[in-house]
Design a protein around this motif. Structure first.
Motif, PDB file in Angstrom:
ATOM      1  N   TRP A  59       0.988  -1.080  -0.031  1.00 38.46           N
ATOM      2  CA  TRP A  59       0.129   0.063   0.076  1.00 38.46           C
ATOM      3  C   TRP A  59       0.770   1.336  -0.019  1.00 38.46           C
ATOM      4  O   TRP A  59       0.592   2.312  -0.696  1.00 38.46           O
ATOM      5  N   ILE A  60       1.962   1.251   0.742  1.00 34.89           N
ATOM      6  CA  ILE A  60       2.781   2.358   0.871  1.00 34.89           C
ATOM      7  C   ILE A  60       3.493   2.542  -0.266  1.00 34.89           C
ATOM      8  O   ILE A  60       3.823   3.914  -0.839  1.00 34.89           O
ATOM      9  N   THR A 115       5.900  12.424   0.280  1.00 35.81           N
ATOM     10  CA  THR A 115       7.011  12.211   0.218  1.00 35.81           C
ATOM     11  C   THR A 115       7.829  11.231   1.257  1.00 35.81           C
ATOM     12  O   THR A 115       7.229  11.073   2.524  1.00 35.81           O
ATOM     13  N   SER A 116       8.646  10.475   0.928  1.00 35.21           N
ATOM     14  CA  SER A 116       9.308   9.497   1.920  1.00 35.21           C
ATOM     15  C   SER A 116      10.379  10.256   3.000  1.00 35.21           C
ATOM     16  O   SER A 116      10.899  11.023   2.585  1.00 35.21           O
ATOM     17  N   LEU A 153       5.484   8.059   4.965  1.00 38.13           N
ATOM     18  CA  LEU A 153       5.478   8.909   4.086  1.00 38.13           C
ATOM     19  C   LEU A 153       4.403  10.109   4.721  1.00 38.13           C
ATOM     20  O   LEU A 153       3.799  10.127   5.527  1.00 38.13           O
ATOM     21  N   LEU A 154       5.035  11.323   4.197  1.00 39.53           N
ATOM     22  CA  LEU A 154       4.648  12.864   4.612  1.00 39.53           C
ATOM     23  C   LEU A 154       4.116  13.699   3.690  1.00 39.53           C
ATOM     24  O   LEU A 154       4.712  13.639   2.566  1.00 39.53           O
ATOM     25  N   VAL A 179       1.326   8.817   6.885  1.00 38.05           N
ATOM     26  CA  VAL A 179       1.069   7.254   6.351  1.00 38.05           C
ATOM     27  C   VAL A 179       2.573   6.717   6.882  1.00 38.05           C
ATOM     28  O   VAL A 179       3.679   6.786   6.460  1.00 38.05           O
ATOM     29  N   GLN A 180       2.233   5.524   7.770  1.00 37.79           N
ATOM     30  CA  GLN A 180       3.525   4.725   8.214  1.00 37.79           C
ATOM     31  C   GLN A 180       2.936   3.259   8.139  1.00 37.79           C
ATOM     32  O   GLN A 180       2.014   2.826   8.398  1.00 37.79           O
ATOM     33  N   TRP A 181       4.015   2.464   7.603  1.00 35.82           N
ATOM     34  CA  TRP A 181       4.153   0.947   7.786  1.00 35.82           C
ATOM     35  C   TRP A 181       4.929   0.474   8.817  1.00 35.82           C
ATOM     36  O   TRP A 181       6.166   0.947   8.701  1.00 35.82           O
ATOM     37  N   LYS A 182       4.770  -0.588   9.503  1.00 43.68           N
ATOM     38  CA  LYS A 182       5.478  -1.478  10.319  1.00 43.68           C
ATOM     39  C   LYS A 182       5.270  -2.709  10.337  1.00 43.68           C
ATOM     40  O   LYS A 182       4.206  -3.155  10.580  1.00 43.68           O
TER      41      LYS A 182
END
Length: 557
Positions: free
Chosen positions: A370-371, A382-383, A397-398, A406-409
């Motif tokens: 998704w990210i 932007t990353s 992503l900001l 948006v954050q993936w962990k």
């Protein structure tokens, strides 16, 4: 009485005054408490300590021949619930007799009959097919349990949808197709595994934890030392034991000599090559015997519009019950059937939806897609360099102007990959949820399952129960926070079936739905989508990811 006790204390300590004696007693009490806190982990577990601890804090290092996953002395509420679910699954997947390949279900010999056939159908009609399972000798099966996958499609329209299979547990199955679009529609039912193969997979899955070997990397000055790690370890060596006391999650590593357990920094895994299937059972999972068509030479059905009108639907929102199938694909666009869908066809519409949103993606690489997709499509995102290295580092992503994050962990162990991943910030999903304040602009998306397939089912059930409790705690402090579950994708059928068969994913999806049934969460049925799109890839292409994100946007805006 008080004077007598005090006199006895003075007799034990004749050279001290009462004041000094009280001070000495206080120091002794403090010292006992300190030693207890430093010494026995078992003491902490027996008291059910409410102290909040980080995932990788070390409680205790010791030797054991077979370390239990749960060090608790008596059954807890979680253990009882895990046992209850496993008992239901054992009834759902009973042992099946297996003596020879020829006595198993055969797609070629099984028969299919269209019930109440017509020359033409209307959009919205239901078409039913009755399957009668037979073995390779042509004999009718007397029990069910075959793992079937039903799909209808119109390749010229790039259209597809899942069919629903009802098992009558006597060797017959009803396969139902809801006709969503007009045109020539082809029907398909694949025999993924016969019931004998399903029974073998279930037995083998819950046999042991050792199909995957984990390797932990410990730092020692400028060099690294590697040792074996796992959910359980059969060894007499001294172990580093990484425990979450509250959620009773555990992971272990063989302790490196003269190196503290806290110095674990990286991990990776590989398959051991261990199998709990017999040679004859493995024959069931050869590529030629997996995913065989049952509906042979069945002509397409003709579907007309018939001027049918559909009733008004409510706007898509979190908390809605999702049927199966939950939608269909037409001209590569996913169309939901249970709620009114808004199409986010422009970047401006997507940006407007995401504005001021804090989005936390928690799970495996199917959610990491998704990210990557958003970064390609929404150029204003932007990353942010969160440091770290490798594909499993935290991704952020900001959009500063629109206040979008948006954050993936990745989720915590077990995480199966030959690629090195960091343990420095590793955490279980429930602990991550506990850190989020939550509000009406906060969204959490969770996916879980692919990395759990090689391990006994109790590991997965426990994790899902812990996630549910974390969401309940979140809703207590921030009921307006949106939580969305993305179910597992289907994946390649030619991979190691014992470890990664879609049968495991199917059962895990049933568990997820059952446990979260009473929570106000949204469901993105990636299982349904990937069948409809016919993408037998654990990482489906962008058109499927785009459809998942479109459904996500409908839930949050």
């Amino acid at each position: 009485m008080r004077k007598i006790l005090f006199s006895r204390k003075l007799a034990l300590f004749p050279n001290v005054t009462a004041h000094k004696l009280l001070l000495l007693i206080s120091v002794l009490v403090f010292w006992v408490i300190y030693l207890t806190s430093k010494g026995s982990t078992q003491f902490l577990f027996q008291l059910r300590s409410p102290i909040t601890l980080r995932q990788w804090q070390i409680f205790r290092k010791f030797s054991s021949s077979e370390v239990p996953l749960n060090p608790s002395a008596s059954p807890t509420e979680t253990e009882l619930r895990v046992g209850e679910i496993l008992e239901k699954l054992d009834q759902l997947i009973p042992p099946r007799p297996f003596t020879h390949f020829k006595t198993t279900t055969s797609a070629a010999h099984s028969t299919a009959t269209v019930l109440n056939p017509r020359r033409t159908y209307c959009v919205g009609d239901q078409l039913d097919v009755l399957l009668e399972a037979r073995d390779h000798l042509g004999r009718r099966k007397k029990y069910g349990g075959d793992f079937l996958r039903a799909r209808m499609s119109s390749p010229a329209l790039k259209a597809g949808a899942s069919g629903k299979v009802t098992d009558f547990n006597n060797g017959t199955y009803l396969v139902s197709f809801k006709l969503f679009w007009e045109g020539s529609v082809f029907l398909s039912v694949l025999l993924i595994h016969p019931s004998e193969g399903v029974s073998a997979l279930w037995r083998a899955r819950n046999k042991a934890y050792d199909r995957v070997i984990f390797t932990g990397h410990f730092v020692n000055g400028t060099s690294q030392v590697v040792t074996e790690c796992g959910l359980t370890l059969n060894t007499k060596s001294e172990l580093c034991q990484y425990l979450d006391a509250r959620d009773q999650e555990a992971f272990y590593c063989v302790k490196p000599p003269r190196i503290p357990c806290e110095s674990l920094i990286h991990m990776h895994s590989k398959n051991r090559g261990i199998s709990y299937l017999s040679e004859e059972e493995w024959r069931l999972f050869q590529r030629s015997n997996v995913g065989v068509e049952v509906l042979k030479n069945l002509p397409p059905v003709q579907v007309l519009r018939c001027n049918k009108t559909e009733g008004m639907q409510k706007k898509c929102q979190v908390g809605m019950k999702t049927p199966f199938p939950s939608g269909y694909t037409l001209k590569e666009r996913w169309i939901m059937t249970f709620c009114k869908q808004h199409e986010f066809s422009t970047i401006q519409q997507i940006n407007d939806c995401l504005k001021r949103k804090l989005i936390y993606l928690m799970g495996d690489s199917t959610l990491r897609q998704w990210i990557y997709y958003l970064q390609k499509v929404v150029k204003s995102l932007t990353s942010f360099d969160h440091h770290g290295s490798g594909p499993f580092k935290i991704l952020v992503l900001l959009d500063i102007k629109r206040h979008i994050l948006v954050q993936w962990k990745k989720h915590g162990n077990p995480f199966v990959t030959e690629k090195l991943f960091s343990m420095k910030e590793d955490n279980y999903i429930p602990r991550e949820i506990d850190r989020i304040a939550g509000d009406d602009a906060t969204v959490i998306v969770i996916t879980l399952g692919q990395h759990f397939r090689p391990f006994p089912m109790n590991i997965f059930i426990r994790r899902v129960l812990n996630i549910k409790r974390a969401i309940e705690r979140l809703f207590l402090r921030s009921s307006e926070t949106k939580v969305i579950l993305k179910t597992e994708n289907t994946r390649e059928v030619h991979k190691n079936a014992e470890m990664f068969s879609d049968f495991h994913g199917y059962i895990q999806n049933l568990i997820m739905r059952d446990i979260f049934e009473d929570l106000n969460v949204g469901i993105i049925d990636a299982w349904d989508m990937t069948i409809a799109y016919s993408t037998n890839n654990v990482h489906p292409p962008d058109n499927v990811i785009g459809s998942q994100i479109d459904m996500f946007l409908n839930y949050i805006c």
